[in-house]
Design an enzyme around this catalytic site. Structure first.
Site, PDB file in Angstrom:
ATOM      1  N   LYS A 185      31.393  41.328  20.170  1.00  0.00           N
ATOM      2  CA  LYS A 185      30.905  40.200  19.382  1.00  0.00           C
ATOM      3  C   LYS A 185      29.555  39.687  19.905  1.00  0.00           C
ATOM      4  O   LYS A 185      29.152  39.991  21.022  1.00  0.00           O
ATOM      5  CB  LYS A 185      31.943  39.060  19.394  1.00  0.00           C
ATOM      6  CG  LYS A 185      33.263  39.444  18.728  1.00  0.00           C
ATOM      7  CD  LYS A 185      33.073  39.745  17.270  1.00  0.00           C
ATOM      8  CE  LYS A 185      34.345  39.934  16.482  1.00  0.00           C
ATOM      9  NZ  LYS A 185      35.209  41.054  16.807  1.00  0.00           N
TER      10      LYS A 185
HETATM   11  C1  LIG Z   1      37.200  39.161  11.358  1.00  0.00           C
HETATM   12  C2  LIG Z   1      37.958  39.216  12.643  1.00  0.00           C
HETATM   13  N1  LIG Z   1      39.031  38.425  12.802  1.00  0.00           N
HETATM   14  C3  LIG Z   1      39.740  38.418  13.931  1.00  0.00           C
HETATM   15  C4  LIG Z   1      39.416  39.234  14.994  1.00  0.00           C
HETATM   16  C5  LIG Z   1      40.276  39.242  16.210  1.00  0.00           C
HETATM   17  O1  LIG Z   1      39.592  38.931  17.369  1.00  0.00           O
HETATM   18  P1  LIG Z   1      40.035  39.522  18.802  1.00  0.00           P
HETATM   19  O2  LIG Z   1      39.703  40.976  18.806  1.00  0.00           O
HETATM   20  O3  LIG Z   1      39.244  38.734  19.769  1.00  0.00           O
HETATM   21  O4  LIG Z   1      41.495  39.270  18.914  1.00  0.00           O
HETATM   22  C6  LIG Z   1      38.293  40.046  14.893  1.00  0.00           C
HETATM   23  C7  LIG Z   1      37.856  40.887  16.029  1.00  0.00           C
HETATM   24  O5  LIG Z   1      37.907  41.990  16.190  1.00  0.00           O
HETATM   25  C8  LIG Z   1      37.560  40.072  13.687  1.00  0.00           C
HETATM   26  O6  LIG Z   1      36.502  40.864  13.539  1.00  0.00           O
END
Ligand SMILES: Cc1ncc(COP(=O)(O)O)c(C=O)c1O
Length: 363
Positions: A185
């Site tokens: 990110k």
């Molecule tokens: C749109 C979206 N929502 C939720 C997530 C979940 O985040 P994490 O990978 O930090 O759990 C991500 C990340 O990959 C994402 O791109």
């Protein structure tokens, strides 16, 4: 050796290195209560987004899970786009809710407000828009809908650290806004997430979230504590928070660099459909639509340029396997490709990406 151009790459320097060393030598690596760097990160992020409260957790998925748990969505409908990472939908299932997938707008690939309006029923509890690729959704429309039907807005802002909507940072609008700080990110940690709060019951919700992120522990006095509700092991560790503090300091600078790359791609990449250019978007992702995706990705790979696919529609996954048709989502997702966009790209990299995209992409 020929340099590989990575799709994602964290923007780090000695500041993050020093911050990690400090935590390492402090021997204070994590706490369920969330102290030191975790509190500092929450405070800084609150100030940055101008939100009312922030609670840090250990992933974007955890943020979505806990944010949705604040509202009773058991057997209730939550409207979301299918063009997202699976966590957006899983978080609804974790809470016993019913995901209602609707289509996205062809121009931005963000959830379509008109389709949201048509999907509302008496059983709708939450609208869950995703700021796809970092492009802000039409929050004014969702606010109108939410007021009219008394529905909550929980934003998935996993791509939108530093994105603005109507001159306000994302994080300051919805009842709850969920961020991800996964290493790919634009604000990167080893793993991390955060929920910002803006609606009503802020203090109460903050306390609930802090308890739920640490296995339900509440009422802690010294070594004694009680547990009144179920919780999870979702607290952020000190290393992640320390890195996050440094990443946050450079976020506007790194997003500005992303935007300048996006501007060049917008001008020079000749495909017919691509993410629009706006100064509001964080450009966590830069997407284009090509008709020869497999061949395009293979040729880019052969030339040491990594590309990606974001995303395959969730409603078509085996777990969900819904018989509905979401035309824009389905047609776009078959042709979507993400190009590298991050502050570590050199001018030479950018020129190479533009040149080869124009050479290999077919409309
Ligand atoms: C749109 C979206 N929502 C939720 C997530 C979940 O985040 P994490 O990978 O930090 O759990 C991500 C990340 O990959 C994402 O791109």
């Amino acid at each position: 050796m020929i340099k590989k151009i990575k799709l994602f790459d964290p923007f780090v320097d000695h500041k993050e290195e020093n911050a990690i060393k400090k935590v390492l030598h402090s021997h204070f690596w994590a706490s369920g209560t969330g102290e030191r760097n975790v509190i500092k990160f929450e405070e800084l992020f609150k100030k940055y987004t101008n939100s009312k409260e922030c609670v840090a957790v250990n992933s974007g998925t955890a943020a979505l899970h806990l944010a949705l748990s604040l509202f009773n969505i058991k057997n209730k409908e939550v409207i979301l786009p299918s063009l997202s990472f699976v966590s957006t939908a899983h978080a609804i299932i974790y809470n016993g809710g019913i995901p209602v997938f609707v289509d996205v707008e062809p121009k931005t690939l963000c959830i379509d407000p008109e389709k949201v309006k048509n999907a509302i029923t008496k059983n709708t509890e939450v609208i869950l828009p995703v700021h796809f690729a970092g492009m802000p959704c039409n929050l004014d429309e969702f606010t109108k809908i939410s007021k009219k039907h008394n529905i909550k807005i929980i934003e998935d802002a996993a791509h939108a650290s530093g994105t603005t909507y109507k001159n306000r940072k994302i994080g300051s609008h919805g009842d709850a806004v969920c961020f991800s700080f996964h290493p790919v990110k634009n604000l990167a940690m080893p793993s991390g997430g955060l929920i910002s709060l803006n609606g009503t019951n802020i203090t109460k919700f903050k306390d609930i979230l802090k308890s739920k992120r640490w296995v339900g522990i509440s009422n802690r006095k010294g070594s004694k504590y009680d547990v009144a509700d179920i919780g999870w092991n979702y607290y952020m560790n000190e290393f992640s928070a320390a890195i996050g503090i440094e990443q946050l300091k450079k976020l506007d600078r790194s997003n500005t660099k992303r935007r300048s790359i996006a501007k060049r791609y917008s001008k020079d990449i000749k495909v017919l459909r691509k993410i629009p250019f706006t100064k509001d978007c964080s450009y966590h992702i830069y997407w284009i639509i090509v008709s020869n995706r497999n061949e395009f990705m293979r040729k880019m790979e052969e030339n040491n340029i990594e590309t990606g696919i974001h995303y395959f529609p969730i409603h078509k996954m085996k777990l969900y396997n819904l018989k509905l048709t979401l035309k824009v989502t389905e047609e776009s997702s078959e042709k979507l490709v993400s190009l590298p966009i991050h502050p570590n790209l050199t001018d030479k990299d950018i020129k190479k990406i533009i040149k080869l995209t124009n050479q290999f992409a077919k409309n």
